[in-house]
Design a protein around this motif. Structure first.
Motif, PDB file in Angstrom:
ATOM      1  N   ARG A   1      32.367 -17.174 -29.208  1.00  0.00           N
ATOM      2  CA  ARG A   1      33.114 -18.503 -28.972  1.00  0.00           C
ATOM      3  C   ARG A   1      32.069 -18.872 -28.131  1.00  0.00           C
ATOM      4  NH1 ARG A   1      37.022 -20.432 -31.052  1.00  0.00           N
ATOM      5  NH2 ARG A   1      37.986 -18.742 -31.564  1.00  0.00           N
ATOM      6  N   ARG A   2      30.698 -18.834 -27.049  1.00  0.00           N
ATOM      7  CA  ARG A   2      30.320 -19.832 -26.409  1.00  0.00           C
ATOM      8  C   ARG A   2      29.056 -20.030 -27.341  1.00  0.00           C
ATOM      9  NH1 ARG A   2      32.260 -16.701 -22.336  1.00  0.00           N
ATOM     10  NH2 ARG A   2      30.872 -14.759 -22.735  1.00  0.00           N
ATOM     11  N   ALA A   3      29.192 -19.884 -28.384  1.00  0.00           N
ATOM     12  CA  ALA A   3      27.218 -19.878 -28.680  1.00  0.00           C
ATOM     13  C   ALA A   3      28.161 -20.913 -30.445  1.00  0.00           C
ATOM     14  CB  ALA A   3      26.650 -18.561 -29.781  1.00  0.00           C
ATOM     15  N   GLY A   4      29.534 -21.308 -30.430  1.00  0.00           N
ATOM     16  CA  GLY A   4      30.311 -22.009 -31.125  1.00  0.00           C
ATOM     17  C   GLY A   4      30.699 -21.379 -32.545  1.00  0.00           C
ATOM     18  N   LEU A   5      30.130 -20.025 -32.515  1.00  0.00           N
ATOM     19  CA  LEU A   5      30.489 -19.070 -34.204  1.00  0.00           C
ATOM     20  C   LEU A   5      31.941 -18.318 -34.480  1.00  0.00           C
ATOM     21  CD1 LEU A   5      27.066 -16.820 -33.274  1.00  0.00           C
ATOM     22  CD2 LEU A   5      26.828 -18.793 -35.048  1.00  0.00           C
ATOM     23  N   PRO A   6      32.098 -19.293 -35.777  1.00  0.00           N
ATOM     24  CA  PRO A   6      33.399 -18.498 -36.193  1.00  0.00           C
ATOM     25  C   PRO A   6      33.533 -17.172 -35.719  1.00  0.00           C
ATOM     26  CG  PRO A   6      32.523 -19.496 -37.575  1.00  0.00           C
ATOM     27  CD  PRO A   6      31.387 -20.026 -36.536  1.00  0.00           C
ATOM     28  N   ILE A   7      34.817 -16.777 -34.967  1.00  0.00           N
ATOM     29  CA  ILE A   7      34.259 -14.988 -35.618  1.00  0.00           C
ATOM     30  C   ILE A   7      35.938 -14.321 -36.600  1.00  0.00           C
ATOM     31  CG2 ILE A   7      35.046 -12.863 -33.955  1.00  0.00           C
ATOM     32  CD1 ILE A   7      34.998 -15.318 -32.083  1.00  0.00           C
TER      33      ILE A   7
END
Length: 419
Positions: free
Chosen positions: A125-131
């Protein structure tokens, strides 16, 4: 596209279906041109990275009190400490963060996270990556991941499990897309308030393990435990982990008590805790019951007439069912968990786990299928819905849609913040 897959274990450490599905998915994505990395846990040695069939696999040594994948019994207070630490394993989270920084994936796809850390969701989330998260068991809801206690499947969470699950439920709000290996396991979580901010929820069934092409060119080997085949004898099989929740004793008890199948043999294949297996051997010391240990599944299916999946606990999926169908073997399954949704609908071979005597009638019906022309082909056709390539294609489609959509997780400053 670069996908980072996080799962507790990965090849060659295989204890269940999750590891099989994860490897099939990872290697299937590689075959489709996707860059894939996997992060998992290992018991011993140093953190290391290996390249296996085109996949970068990061093995992180466990940071907790003990390795849980053994039959060794643990004292209650040690289990409590282990699970409390597992809720927020900051040591594992820090190492996961380094993997994310090194691999720079476009998407993070998580599955079983026991022994790793739910902190990977915060990192992504902090890296801006979808999960994207896949639910394969009850890990988020129950310390044992089984929802099974005192010989029965739990219909609701006990107070201990609810306390254990509370922080996991909060963290699940970080997931963008949630997948269940069955609609049953997906709804078990969604109705309890997990993944409240997920933009989409999907069902992608697990798949059967495809045999190696070289194996298909040869007849399956004959297992010595089967002995000479007598067409008058009904050969009934149970395959999988030998443990109380699997309901093996139900099959043995009903066969020994019934009178409608005058000639039968029961073949129990799989491994389990030695003490429990020895207990079953003593309790059911009947010449018609054979304990075969670990076997080649293809050879096992070739030697039986019908497979029984008698699970007492509510199975999230039940891979062994579709593996049997892929070999043309009929399956009688319990009406627990997701098992009925996998059973071939035309045969409807589902018995009532609360009324174990109903098993015998379903066994009669399954054995009668052998006289119907084309029944094996019908079962094999049903298995096509669970082909590995279909599972991989379904995941790939979801990944592509997630990445094509507007950013789901805005990057936050300070990737090194507390997980």
């Amino acid at each position: 596209m670069h996908v980072l897959i996080a799962n507790t274990l990965y090849y060659p450490d295989v204890v269940g279906g999750s590891e099989v599905s994860t490897q099939i998915l990872a290697e299937g994505l590689v075959a489709a041109g996707v860059n894939v990395s996997v992060v998992c846990v290992t018991e011993t040695g140093e953190d290391r990275m290996c390249r296996i069939n085109g996949v970068n696999v990061h093995y992180l040594r466990l940071a907790n009190l003990y390795w849980p994948y053994t039959t060794r019994r643990r004292m209650l207070f040690m289990k409590a400490i282990w699970h409390a630490f597992d809720v927020q394993n900051v040591f594992m989270a820090r190492r996961l963060q380094k993997i994310v920084e090194r691999e720079k994936p476009d998407i993070v796809s998580t599955s079983n996270l026991s022994c790793l850390s739910l902190g990977i969701w915060g990192i992504a989330r902090r890296a801006g990556l979808p999960i994207v998260h896949t639910i394969r068991d009850y890990y988020l809801m129950c310390p044992a991941a089984l929802m099974f206690s005192k010989g029965k499947s739990c219909r609701k969470q006990c107070s201990t499990c609810a306390l254990y699950a509370a922080p996991r439920k909060i963290k699940s709000s970080q997931v963008d897309v949630v997948i269940g290996v069955s609609d049953f396991i997906l709804q078990q979580h969604m109705t309890r308030g997990f993944f409240p901010r997920a933009s989409a929820a999907h069902v992608i069934n697990d798949c059967y393990l495809p045999p190696h092409p070289a194996e298909m060119r040869l007849p399956p080997p004959r297992l010595p435990g089967f002995g000479a085949h007598d067409a008058k004898v009904a050969r009934i099989g149970v395959l999988g982990r030998v443990s109380p929740e699997k309901g093996i004793e139900i099959v043995a008890q009903q066969l020994l008590a019934q009178r409608t199948l005058p000639q039968w043999r029961l073949y129990i294949a799989g491994t389990g805790a030695p003490a429990y297996v020895d207990k079953l051997r003593r309790k059911y010391a009947d010449p018609r019951i054979e304990f075969m240990g670990r076997v080649d599944p293809r050879a096992f299916f070739a030697g039986i007439d019908v497979l029984v999946v008698p699970s007492i606990w509510r199975e999230p999926f039940g891979r062994v069912t579709v593996e049997a169908y892929a070999q043309g073997v009929p399956v009688v399954g319990a009406n627990s968990g997701a098992i009925p949704s996998v059973i071939e609908p035309e045969s409807a071979l589902v018995f009532d786990i609360e009324r174990p005597s109903t098993l015998i009638g379903k066994l009669d019906a399954a054995l009668a299928l052998r006289a119907i022309p084309g029944f094996r082909e019908r079962l094999m056709s049903h298995a096509q819905a669970f082909r590995p390539d279909r599972m991989v294609d379904a995941y790939l489609e979801i990944y592509q849609k997630v990445l094509a959509a507007a950013p789901l997780a805005a990057p936050l400053e300070g990737l090194g913040q507390q997980m």
